[in-house]
Design a protein around this motif. Structure first.
Motif, PDB file in Angstrom:
ATOM      1  N   VAL A  69      84.689  56.560  -0.507  1.00 54.71           N
ATOM      2  CA  VAL A  69      84.076  56.776   0.699  1.00 54.71           C
ATOM      3  C   VAL A  69      84.918  55.213   0.862  1.00 54.71           C
ATOM      4  CG1 VAL A  69      82.776  58.418   0.304  1.00 54.71           C
ATOM      5  CG2 VAL A  69      81.704  56.113   0.219  1.00 54.71           C
ATOM      6  N   LEU A  70      84.992  54.023   0.555  1.00 59.16           N
ATOM      7  CA  LEU A  70      85.841  52.713   0.874  1.00 59.16           C
ATOM      8  C   LEU A  70      87.274  53.107   1.370  1.00 59.16           C
ATOM      9  CD1 LEU A  70      83.154  50.682  -1.373  1.00 59.16           C
ATOM     10  CD2 LEU A  70      82.640  52.001   1.231  1.00 59.16           C
ATOM     11  N   ARG A  71      88.071  54.040   1.016  1.00 59.44           N
ATOM     12  CA  ARG A  71      89.310  53.971   1.088  1.00 59.44           C
ATOM     13  C   ARG A  71      90.112  53.030   1.998  1.00 59.44           C
ATOM     14  NH1 ARG A  71      91.961  57.539  -1.148  1.00 59.44           N
ATOM     15  NH2 ARG A  71      90.195  59.228  -0.982  1.00 59.44           N
ATOM     16  N   SER A  72      90.777  52.384   1.446  1.00 58.72           N
ATOM     17  CA  SER A  72      91.960  51.111   2.081  1.00 58.72           C
ATOM     18  C   SER A  72      90.638  49.989   2.641  1.00 58.72           C
ATOM     19  CB  SER A  72      92.847  51.903   2.924  1.00 58.72           C
ATOM     20  OG  SER A  72      93.530  52.877   2.593  1.00 58.72           O
ATOM     21  N   VAL A  73      89.909  49.641   2.795  1.00 56.49           N
ATOM     22  CA  VAL A  73      89.152  48.446   3.185  1.00 56.49           C
ATOM     23  C   VAL A  73      89.534  47.598   2.698  1.00 56.49           C
ATOM     24  CG1 VAL A  73      86.808  50.237   3.331  1.00 56.49           C
ATOM     25  CG2 VAL A  73      87.315  48.358   1.514  1.00 56.49           C
ATOM     26  N   SER A  74      90.477  47.715   1.032  1.00 57.81           N
ATOM     27  CA  SER A  74      90.974  46.004   1.027  1.00 57.81           C
ATOM     28  C   SER A  74      92.772  46.216   0.786  1.00 57.81           C
ATOM     29  CB  SER A  74      89.882  45.649  -0.253  1.00 57.81           C
ATOM     30  OG  SER A  74      89.659  46.621  -0.927  1.00 57.81           O
ATOM     31  N   ALA A  75      92.787  46.763   1.276  1.00 56.27           N
ATOM     32  CA  ALA A  75      94.028  46.867   0.371  1.00 56.27           C
ATOM     33  C   ALA A  75      95.636  45.566   1.334  1.00 56.27           C
ATOM     34  CB  ALA A  75      94.777  47.935   2.453  1.00 56.27           C
ATOM     35  N   ASP A  76      94.418  44.602   1.807  1.00 58.19           N
ATOM     36  CA  ASP A  76      95.054  43.758   1.391  1.00 58.19           C
ATOM     37  C   ASP A  76      94.500  41.823   1.121  1.00 58.19           C
ATOM     38  OD1 ASP A  76      97.208  44.048   3.498  1.00 58.19           O
ATOM     39  OD2 ASP A  76      95.871  44.077   5.563  1.00 58.19           O
ATOM     40  N   ALA A  77      93.159  42.154   0.493  1.00 54.03           N
ATOM     41  CA  ALA A  77      92.615  41.822  -1.159  1.00 54.03           C
ATOM     42  C   ALA A  77      93.004  41.118  -2.129  1.00 54.03           C
ATOM     43  CB  ALA A  77      91.208  42.713  -0.377  1.00 54.03           C
ATOM     44  N   THR A  78      92.801  39.674  -2.237  1.00 52.79           N
ATOM     45  CA  THR A  78      92.599  39.143  -3.554  1.00 52.79           C
ATOM     46  C   THR A  78      91.779  40.100  -4.342  1.00 52.79           C
ATOM     47  OG1 THR A  78      91.083  37.449  -3.126  1.00 52.79           O
ATOM     48  CG2 THR A  78      93.655  37.428  -2.344  1.00 52.79           C
ATOM     49  N   LEU A 406      85.075  72.449   0.058  1.00 52.96           N
ATOM     50  CA  LEU A 406      85.886  71.266   0.796  1.00 52.96           C
ATOM     51  C   LEU A 406      85.424  70.722   2.221  1.00 52.96           C
ATOM     52  CD1 LEU A 406      88.020  68.695  -0.743  1.00 52.96           C
ATOM     53  CD2 LEU A 406      89.441  70.378   1.061  1.00 52.96           C
ATOM     54  N   PRO A 407      85.575  71.587   3.012  1.00 45.14           N
ATOM     55  CA  PRO A 407      84.472  71.341   4.408  1.00 45.14           C
ATOM     56  C   PRO A 407      83.457  69.753   4.110  1.00 45.14           C
ATOM     57  CG  PRO A 407      85.603  73.196   4.651  1.00 45.14           C
ATOM     58  CD  PRO A 407      85.659  72.813   3.251  1.00 45.14           C
ATOM     59  N   ARG A 408      82.653  70.681   3.466  1.00 45.96           N
ATOM     60  CA  ARG A 408      81.585  70.237   2.857  1.00 45.96           C
ATOM     61  C   ARG A 408      81.167  68.543   2.329  1.00 45.96           C
ATOM     62  NH1 ARG A 408      78.267  69.827  -1.308  1.00 45.96           N
ATOM     63  NH2 ARG A 408      76.375  68.975  -0.988  1.00 45.96           N
ATOM     64  N   ALA A 409      82.320  68.320   1.481  1.00 43.22           N
ATOM     65  CA  ALA A 409      82.889  67.616   0.623  1.00 43.22           C
ATOM     66  C   ALA A 409      83.455  66.107   1.525  1.00 43.22           C
ATOM     67  CB  ALA A 409      83.387  67.879  -0.677  1.00 43.22           C
ATOM     68  N   LEU A 410      84.253  66.605   2.421  1.00 47.93           N
ATOM     69  CA  LEU A 410      84.945  65.988   3.621  1.00 47.93           C
ATOM     70  C   LEU A 410      83.738  65.584   4.245  1.00 47.93           C
ATOM     71  CD1 LEU A 410      87.480  64.689   4.921  1.00 47.93           C
ATOM     72  CD2 LEU A 410      87.962  66.757   5.423  1.00 47.93           C
ATOM     73  N   ASP A 411      83.198  66.656   5.231  1.00 51.99           N
ATOM     74  CA  ASP A 411      82.408  66.210   5.917  1.00 51.99           C
ATOM     75  C   ASP A 411      80.897  64.607   5.650  1.00 51.99           C
ATOM     76  OD1 ASP A 411      80.619  66.101   8.456  1.00 51.99           O
ATOM     77  OD2 ASP A 411      78.615  66.903   7.332  1.00 51.99           O
ATOM     78  N   LEU A 412      80.625  65.428   4.086  1.00 45.25           N
ATOM     79  CA  LEU A 412      79.518  63.698   3.124  1.00 45.25           C
ATOM     80  C   LEU A 412      80.676  62.784   2.973  1.00 45.25           C
ATOM     81  CD1 LEU A 412      78.344  66.552   0.565  1.00 45.25           C
ATOM     82  CD2 LEU A 412      76.692  65.506   2.362  1.00 45.25           C
ATOM     83  N   ALA A 413      81.484  62.666   2.584  1.00 40.80           N
ATOM     84  CA  ALA A 413      82.781  62.046   2.459  1.00 40.80           C
ATOM     85  C   ALA A 413      82.681  61.050   4.024  1.00 40.80           C
ATOM     86  CB  ALA A 413      83.952  61.766   1.650  1.00 40.80           C
ATOM     87  N   GLY A 417      81.176  57.061   4.702  1.00 36.15           N
ATOM     88  CA  GLY A 417      81.857  55.823   4.944  1.00 36.15           C
ATOM     89  C   GLY A 417      81.495  55.631   6.049  1.00 36.15           C
ATOM     90  N   GLU A 418      81.034  56.357   7.200  1.00 36.42           N
ATOM     91  CA  GLU A 418      81.506  55.761   7.841  1.00 36.42           C
ATOM     92  C   GLU A 418      79.865  55.027   8.377  1.00 36.42           C
ATOM     93  OE1 GLU A 418      81.707  58.550  10.926  1.00 36.42           O
ATOM     94  OE2 GLU A 418      83.575  59.020  11.337  1.00 36.42           O
ATOM     95  N   LEU A 420      78.512  53.119   6.014  1.00 33.07           N
ATOM     96  CA  LEU A 420      78.501  52.323   4.993  1.00 33.07           C
ATOM     97  C   LEU A 420      78.918  51.118   6.273  1.00 33.07           C
ATOM     98  CD1 LEU A 420      79.222  53.898   1.551  1.00 33.07           C
ATOM     99  CD2 LEU A 420      77.548  52.414   2.675  1.00 33.07           C
ATOM    100  N   LEU A 421      80.359  51.546   6.349  1.00 31.61           N
ATOM    101  CA  LEU A 421      81.322  50.157   6.722  1.00 31.61           C
ATOM    102  C   LEU A 421      80.322  49.876   8.583  1.00 31.61           C
ATOM    103  CD1 LEU A 421      84.689  52.116   6.083  1.00 31.61           C
ATOM    104  CD2 LEU A 421      83.470  50.075   5.023  1.00 31.61           C
ATOM    105  N   GLY A 422      79.501  50.872   9.021  1.00 32.28           N
ATOM    106  CA  GLY A 422      79.202  50.139  10.350  1.00 32.28           C
ATOM    107  C   GLY A 422      77.755  49.168   9.900  1.00 32.28           C
ATOM    108  N   THR A 423      77.085  49.622   8.615  1.00 28.73           N
ATOM    109  CA  THR A 423      75.619  48.797   8.452  1.00 28.73           C
ATOM    110  C   THR A 423      76.899  47.164   7.519  1.00 28.73           C
ATOM    111  OG1 THR A 423      75.184  50.449   7.063  1.00 28.73           O
ATOM    112  CG2 THR A 423      74.279  48.991   6.112  1.00 28.73           C
ATOM    113  N   ALA A 424      77.776  46.887   6.978  1.00 32.71           N
ATOM    114  CA  ALA A 424      78.330  46.014   6.444  1.00 32.71           C
ATOM    115  C   ALA A 424      79.256  45.493   7.773  1.00 32.71           C
ATOM    116  CB  ALA A 424      79.822  45.999   5.144  1.00 32.71           C
ATOM    117  N   GLY A 425      78.749  46.209   8.869  1.00 39.17           N
ATOM    118  CA  GLY A 425      80.087  45.494   9.867  1.00 39.17           C
ATOM    119  C   GLY A 425      81.243  44.955  10.224  1.00 39.17           C
TER     120      GLY A 425
END
Length: 425
Positions: A69-78, A406-413, A417-418, A420-425
């Protein structure tokens, strides 16, 4: 009911990679019963594989599934950036329901890409509820998964033997059975002390759990060797920068390895050691590692492995020149060997579990399939995955996942993800 795959372009990987055109595969009670031309089909459900490449399901030997659920959040990361963001800031915000959403979505993603077996190096054990949610989601996905339990943290104080025993007793009371099976993900002695590693190895071996650990550079193997902990039940992840003496110690012990060439190249672990590991005779599989940085399919990983290994061969004279067949073996039977599962998966030999993938060669990037092996490794992508079978059960048919909401799994994910990323800023 028996299942018959009819008239496929079959690629098997045992004893070596070879192609058999116009070939059938008979599946009985979840097991491959026969392979050959014109097999009898009385009473069987028939899947027409004309124009399809049929091969063993891919084996992903190292992935942190909870990070889906954190897809691509660190694409440029070391590597340091990734550890600070994903483990330092985002992981502590996970609730059990986030772990469920992430593990379900990550396993579904793997199935969609033709990965039928995933080694889940799980280090999100914030509470027993997080762990229970992780295992529940994997079981609900329909994928074959090795759930490798890691202690909450790398420091010695985070060790919790009682919780490891609880997880094994609750979720795996009959041991190595079913689609989801247990293993142990160890921190030390790379991130923890040798003493903690010794205790973890004793515990894992008492419980019959194979062991996996991240290890790079000088000394980790030597420390394990000095402590008498090496063995055929130990899989080393990455192995970048291992000196020759360490490679030989692993090989002599019967140990195995997992390489994550896309992540290692992108985050700066060091040059992937594909050629050196295999040159020492160490069974070596391929891993995605984390979709926070790289794609979650084996096609991308195979191409990264092929390119990086050939670059080292031509540029540094390191390792034998790898072929597409070598890379396909790593993604299938050699990966199964690395996990200690080659007796069950990784090839289409009769008697093995029926984990099978079919690729549609009628699409522009795969047609015409002059060299099916080369096409799978260098040209195929997730859009070509037509059919996926796990243990004789069809989980993807005609390009669409079946057996999972699949729709349920996608909705949960998405919602997880939204948040978690909102919580972490």
């Amino acid at each position: 009911m028996d299942l018959l795959i009819r008239n496929g372009i079959v690629i098997d990987t045992e004893p070596d990679v070879h192609v058999r055109r116009g070939t059938d595969i008979l599946i009985t009670d979840g097991v491959i019963g026969a392979i050959g031309p014109d097999l009898p089909a009385a009473g069987a459900e028939v899947i027409d594989a004309t124009g399809r490449i049929v091969l063993p399901g891919f084996v992903d030997t190292h992935r942190h599934v909870w990070q889906s659920v954190l897809r691509s959040v660190s694409a440029d990361a070391t590597l340091g950036d990734y550890l600070a963001l994903v483990l330092g800031r985002l992981a502590p915000a996970f609730r059990p329901e986030d772990v469920y959403a992430a593990n379900l979505w990550g396993a579904v993603e793997a199935l969609n890409a033709g990965i039928t077996t995933v080694y889940d190096w799980s280090h999100i054990q914030l509470t027993p509820g997080h762990t229970d949610a992780a295992v529940e989601a994997l079981r609900d996905s329909g994928a074959r998964v090795v759930f490798a339990y890691a202690h909450l943290g790398a420091d010695d104080a985070s060790r919790n033997e009682a919780e490891v025993r609880r997880v094994v007793a609750r979720h795996f009371p009959s041991g190595d059975s079913g689609l989801v099976t247990p293993a142990f993900a160890a921190w030390g002695p790379v991130y923890g002390s040798v003493e903690a590693a010794e205790a973890d190895w004793r515990l894992a071996r008492e419980l019959g759990l194979r062991i996996s650990l991240h290890a790079t550079g000088e000394e980790p193997v030597e420390r394990l060797h000095a402590a008498g902990l090496l063995g055929p039940d130990v899989m080393f992840v990455h192995a970048n920068g291992f000196p020759d003496r360490a490679m030989k110690m692993v090989a002599d012990s019967g140990g195995t390895a997992s390489v994550a060439p896309a992540v290692e190249s992108q985050m700066g672990h060091g040059s992937p050691e594909t050629g050196r590991l295999r040159g020492f005779g160490i069974p070596t599989g391929l891993g995605v590692d984390t979709v926070a940085a790289v794609p979650g399919d084996m096609f991308a990983v195979m191409r990264a492995a092929l390119a990086s290994a050939r670059l080292r061969h031509f540029g540094e004279g390191i390792g034998a020149l790898p072929t597409a067949a070598d890379i396909l073996r790593m993604a299938t039977i050699e990966g199964a060997t690395a996990l200690g599962m080659a007796d069950r998966i990784g090839s289409l030999r009769p008697g093995k579990r029926a984990d099978v993938v079919m690729l549609d060669t009628g699409l522009p990037n795969l047609a015409p399939p002059h060299d099916p092996v080369g096409a799978v490794v260098t040209a195929a992508d997730v859009s070509d995955v037509d059919t996926v079978i796990v243990g004789g059960e069809v989980v993807k048919r005609a390009g669409r996942l079946v057996g999972v909401d699949l729709p349920r799994a996608l909705d949960l994910a998405r919602r997880s993800g939204e948040r978690l990323l909102g919580t972490a800023g």
